[in-house]
Design an enzyme around this catalytic site. Structure first.
Site, mmCIF file in Angstrom:
data_model
loop_
_atom_site.group_PDB
_atom_site.id
_atom_site.type_symbol
_atom_site.label_atom_id
_atom_site.label_comp_id
_atom_site.label_asym_id
_atom_site.label_seq_id
_atom_site.Cartn_x
_atom_site.Cartn_y
_atom_site.Cartn_z
ATOM 1 N N TYR A 1 -70.798 52.086 28.859
ATOM 2 C CA TYR A 1 -70.855 53.547 28.727
ATOM 3 C C TYR A 1 -71.446 54.154 29.989
ATOM 4 O O TYR A 1 -72.146 53.491 30.760
ATOM 5 C CB TYR A 1 -71.658 53.972 27.487
ATOM 6 C CG TYR A 1 -73.154 53.758 27.607
ATOM 7 C CD1 TYR A 1 -73.748 52.580 27.201
ATOM 8 C CD2 TYR A 1 -73.971 54.754 28.154
ATOM 9 C CE1 TYR A 1 -75.115 52.385 27.313
ATOM 10 C CE2 TYR A 1 -75.344 54.565 28.269
ATOM 11 C CZ TYR A 1 -75.905 53.382 27.848
ATOM 12 O OH TYR A 1 -77.262 53.188 27.982
ATOM 13 N N CYS A 2 -71.130 55.439 30.189
ATOM 14 C CA CYS A 2 -71.718 56.211 31.282
ATOM 15 C C CYS A 2 -71.786 57.662 30.818
ATOM 16 O O CYS A 2 -71.640 57.943 29.634
ATOM 17 C CB CYS A 2 -70.909 56.051 32.572
ATOM 18 S SG CYS A 2 -69.209 56.631 32.429
ATOM 19 N N THR A 3 -71.985 58.597 31.733
ATOM 20 C CA THR A 3 -72.196 59.993 31.338
ATOM 21 C C THR A 3 -70.971 60.617 30.678
ATOM 22 O O THR A 3 -71.047 61.156 29.586
ATOM 23 C CB THR A 3 -72.582 60.838 32.576
ATOM 24 O OG1 THR A 3 -73.566 60.126 33.309
ATOM 25 C CG2 THR A 3 -73.094 62.198 32.169
ATOM 26 N N ILE B 1 -71.438 59.529 27.152
ATOM 27 C CA ILE B 1 -72.572 59.965 26.342
ATOM 28 C C ILE B 1 -72.375 61.411 25.865
ATOM 29 O O ILE B 1 -72.719 61.762 24.740
ATOM 30 C CB ILE B 1 -73.879 59.882 27.177
ATOM 31 C CG1 ILE B 1 -74.124 58.443 27.642
ATOM 32 C CG2 ILE B 1 -75.065 60.398 26.385
ATOM 33 C CD1 ILE B 1 -75.070 58.341 28.838
#
Ligand SMILES: [Zn+2]
Ligand SMILES: [Zn+2]
Length: 316
Positions: A178-180, A207
């Site tokens: 996952y990332c932003t 996210i």
């Protein structure tokens, strides 16, 4: 109902004449009165733009009308004021800098980790055969990350490829990255597949979308964002503060940039220490001759170049 929206989006899609498109796109954004930061590369688009609700709607319509970008997923935030001061559209070699720009090596358009929608990700998070991997940098995961996530000691995403060996022990597990907003995962998960991981997933929309659609469950702390908000709340289900004031150790999730432009360190600082140190990480920085004026936000419009000392200019 707020008057402004901030849009976060990316799209991996080949753009011919990307440099020319950059200029046209800047003109278009300006004609709508938008502010923000967009990167155009041969491999696609990556942007955060902010403006009136009408301008943002017109912008999304324009992007979706272009068949190259028809599948673009916009994360829409309501904001009280625009999240930027100016409009920048820049041409770069990649839409997110990974150092992996050769589409013959990895190409997210062809092979990337399986996309998980927020609800699917939330369901898998506690399984024993799953490893959650945060592909973001120190200043991001220090202020907020998923419970039990593996993080890397990196200051920039371009250092991620050199850290993959830290995951070697998990080759038989399901890897969930996952990332932003999802953009880094397109490349990170593609690279993991290339490096021999077989069961690789990525949180679609990152996210930000997870916060909106799954209530942010099990995301601890706040999410760092690349505009003047610095961090946003994600978790409405079981929130928790995980970061401490760099100066006094008190729990805080307020993220600032050191007011000394030559330091410009990203760090967490409580309000009390902020006023006491005038937005600096240390008394040394506080005494620096070029120290910027602290207004309580710790955000500075122009990140100055270390060598180029410019006199104060009014931004229009
Ligand atoms: Zn403090
Ligand atoms: Zn400093």
């Amino acid at each position: 109902m707020s008057k402004y929206n901030t849009l976060l989006y990316y799209c991996y899609s080949r753009i011919e004449n990307a440099e020319q498109y950059t200029q046209e796109h800047l003109n278009f954004c300006k004609s709508l009165g938008l502010v923000g930061r967009i990167i155009v590369a041969d491999e696609g688009l990556n942007g955060t733009v902010s403006g009136t609700v009408e301008a943002c709607e017109a912008y999304m319509k324009h992007i979706h009308a272009d068949e190259r970008f028809a599948k673009t997923d916009f994360k829409i935030d309501e904001v009280d004021e625009p999240s930027f001061i100016k409009m920048h559209v820049r041409y770069k070699s990649e839409i997110v800098h990974s150092g992996l720009r050769d589409p013959k090596y990895i190409d997210p358009n062809k092979e990337t980790g399986k996309h998980l929608e927020p609800a699917e990700f939330a369901e898998m998070i506690d399984r024993d055969d799953v490893v959650i991997v945060d592909v973001r940098s120190n200043y991001e995961h220090n202020v907020g990350r998923f419970k039990n996530a593996i993080t890397f000691d990196i200051d920039n995403f371009r250092d991620f490829p050199s850290k993959i060996n830290e995951l070697a022990q998990y080759k038989d597990k399901k890897i969930l990255t996952y990332c932003t907003g999802g953009i880094k995962c397109e490349k990170a998960s593609a690279l993991l597949l290339k490096e021999g991981f077989t069961d690789v997933y990525q949180l679609h929309g990152g996210i930000i979308k997870y916060g909106k659609e799954a209530g942010g469950k099990d995301f601890e702390g706040k999410c760092y964002v690349f505009d003047n908000r610095l961090t946003v709340d994600v978790n409405k289900v079981n929130p928790k503060v995980i970061s401490k004031c760099f100066n006094c150790g008190k729990e805080t999730s307020k993220m600032i940039n050191c007011a000394n432009p030559e330091c410009n360190e990203h760090f967490t600082q409580c309000d009390d220490c902020g006023w006491e140190l005038d937005g600096c990480c240390s008394t040394n920085c506080k005494e620096h001759t070029r120290k910027r004026e602290y207004d309580g936000t710790g955000y500075y419009v122009k990140l100055p170049q270390p060598v180029q000392v410019k006199s104060k200019k009014v931004l229009s």
